[in-house]
Scaffold this active site. Structure first.
Site, PDB file in Angstrom:
ATOM      1  N   LYS A 199       1.134 -14.773  -5.669  1.00  0.00           N
ATOM      2  CA  LYS A 199       1.847 -16.036  -5.815  1.00  0.00           C
ATOM      3  C   LYS A 199       1.005 -17.013  -6.662  1.00  0.00           C
ATOM      4  CE  LYS A 199       4.657 -13.864  -3.101  1.00  0.00           C
ATOM      5  NZ  LYS A 199       4.596 -14.015  -1.651  1.00  0.00           N
ATOM      6  N   ASP A 236      -2.485 -18.057   6.991  1.00  0.00           N
ATOM      7  CA  ASP A 236      -1.973 -17.658   5.687  1.00  0.00           C
ATOM      8  C   ASP A 236      -1.865 -18.928   4.833  1.00  0.00           C
ATOM      9  OD1 ASP A 236      -0.381 -16.959   3.482  1.00  0.00           O
ATOM     10  OD2 ASP A 236       0.722 -15.444   4.604  1.00  0.00           O
ATOM     11  N   TYR A 267       6.095 -15.742   7.097  1.00  0.00           N
ATOM     12  CA  TYR A 267       6.564 -14.855   6.035  1.00  0.00           C
ATOM     13  C   TYR A 267       7.215 -13.609   6.671  1.00  0.00           C
ATOM     14  CZ  TYR A 267       6.420 -11.844   1.947  1.00  0.00           C
ATOM     15  OH  TYR A 267       6.762 -11.010   0.925  1.00  0.00           O
ATOM     16  N   ARG A 316     -13.234   2.124  -3.658  1.00  0.00           N
ATOM     17  CA  ARG A 316     -12.498   1.780  -2.439  1.00  0.00           C
ATOM     18  C   ARG A 316     -13.352   0.855  -1.566  1.00  0.00           C
ATOM     19  NH1 ARG A 316     -12.086   4.557   2.182  1.00  0.00           N
ATOM     20  NH2 ARG A 316     -12.558   6.535   1.202  1.00  0.00           N
TER      21      ARG A 316
END
Ligand SMILES: *Cc1c(COP(=O)(O)O)cnc(C)c1O
Length: 400
Positions: free
Chosen positions: A216, A191, A119, A66
């Site tokens: 993407k 972004d 987005y 983690r």
């Protein structure tokens, strides 16, 4: 003699212990060419002091997956390098990167200035922060730097932008906007999912943090969900990292491994996708069934001059267009394509089409759709790497 805590080789212990202590074959004298997939989530140490030192140093030895993992770090380092950042933090998805970064930076009473067309998931978390967590969010038309400057208050902590906004292809003046952020002590987050570091490296234009949906273009093959946040400097990286560990939106090593495989062909995919999109946009603009084509590579696009100044080597693989026949024509078009796939998402090696008004944005009324820049007959195309003549044949027959 190895210490008691060294990994056991399995020699000289009982079978039931041996099944547990499988020896790991050492790699010596050569190195694997591809990045190995390290699924192990816990790392063992020879003694307490070295384990303590590892806990204290986020860039030091691996402790627990983690916190970090060698395969995940290989992707983080690769993308940080491509973006020209100091370090990166991988997440389970692009939204994991966006949400955990915003949560790490903001507290009640803070203010965010956000580009108005972002987005949908980003608008969702910003709306939630505003309505439930005491963070005020102002959405502005970021094409106008004066409007952004005017929206900043003494409480503004974050400016949130996209390099190429969906689905209108708006490209904002990053150097001007990040300069405004810097003058006001505001952290600029960009972004960069649509542009990828091949077309734009926002940190070179003053961004403090770059976020990506690796789902993407970076992954590129519709087989991995992942996200990254890249930091211009290490102090900011450490500040955010402490809190994203608590968030738990961890980049899975297997996903990192697939994203690395995808990333290695980014340099051939993105130029090809941009070229295909440019050709299709130019031809669609001449087609009688098409009203308007939204692609920053077209001279008539409102962001064309900004895009030319900011983007290098192409204008990206996503274009959209309004069909003169409205919503019915949009639905009919996406039902009629044969080579392109009817699918959400973007950046895949295959061309994808969708009709936002009847799918992703179906709950918006006509006014809200217009505010989002989505006409009833708008179709979005994410161009793949197919031969552009085959793509054009497909679009043409679907238009007919
Ligand atoms: C898809 C996308 C996201 C969210 O990424 P996920 O990996 O789906 O969580 C964020 N920003 C942009 C621009 C995207 O296209």
């Amino acid at each position: 003699m190895a210490s008691n805590n060294a990994p056991s080789t399995g020699v000289g212990i009982r079978p039931s212990s041996r099944t547990v202590h499988v020896a790991v074959p050492p790699v010596e004298g050569s190195s694997p060419l591809g990045v190995p997939l390290y699924q192990g989530h816990t790392f063992t140490f020879p003694d307490a002091d070295s384990m303590g030192a590892a806990f204290a140093d986020p860039g030091g030895p691996f402790v627990y997956a983690r916190y970090n993992n060698p395969t995940a770090r290989a992707l983080e380092d690769a993308v940080a390098g491509l973006e020209g950042g100091a370090a990166a933090i991988g997440s389970a998805s692009g939204m994991g990167s966006i949400t955990s970064t915003l949560w790490a930076l903001l507290r009640p009473g803070d203010h965010v200035v956000a580009q108005n067309r972002l987005y949908g998931g980003t608008l969702g978390i910003l709306g939630d922060l505003d309505q439930r967590w005491g963070v005020q969010v102002t959405r502005v038309a970021a094409g106008d730097p004066a409007a952004v400057e005017a929206a900043i208050t003494p409480r503004t902590r974050v400016l949130f932008l996209e390099t190429i906004a969906n689905p209108t292809g708006e490209v904002v003046d990053l150097p001007a906007l990040t300069a405004i952020a810097a003058r006001n002590g505001v952290t600029a987050i960009v972004d960069n999912t649509f542009a990828t570091p091949l077309l734009c490296r926002p940190i070179e234009h003053g961004a403090d943090i770059v976020v990506h949906s690796a789902t993407k273009y970076l992954g590129g093959h519709s087989d991995v969900i992942g996200g990254l946040a890249v930091f211009a400097d290490d102090a900011l990286h450490r500040e955010v990292r402490g809190r994203t560990l608590e968030f738990g939106s961890v980049l899975d090593p297997a996903s990192a491994w697939l994203a690395i495989r995808g990333l290695q062909t980014l340099g051939v995919r993105v130029p090809r996708q941009s070229e295909n999109a440019q050709t299709l946009a130019e031809r669609l603009a001449e087609h009688p069934a098409v009203d308007t084509v939204h692609y920053p590579g077209l001279p008539g696009h409102p962001s064309h001059a900004t895009a030319r100044a900011l983007l290098t080597g192409g204008f990206g693989g996503v274009l959209s267009f309004d069909l003169a026949g409205g919503a019915d024509a949009g639905r009919k078009f996406v039902n009629s394509v044969r080579l392109a796939a009817l699918a959400p998402s973007l950046g895949d090696v295959r061309s994808l089409v969708m009709h936002p008004a009847s799918t992703s944005h179906r709950n918006l009324d006509p006014e809200e759709l217009a505010a989002a820049g989505i006409g009833p007959g708008l179709v979005r195309v994410s161009t793949g790497i197919e031969d552009v003549e085959d793509l054009w044949t497909d679009l043409e027959q679907a238009l007919a």
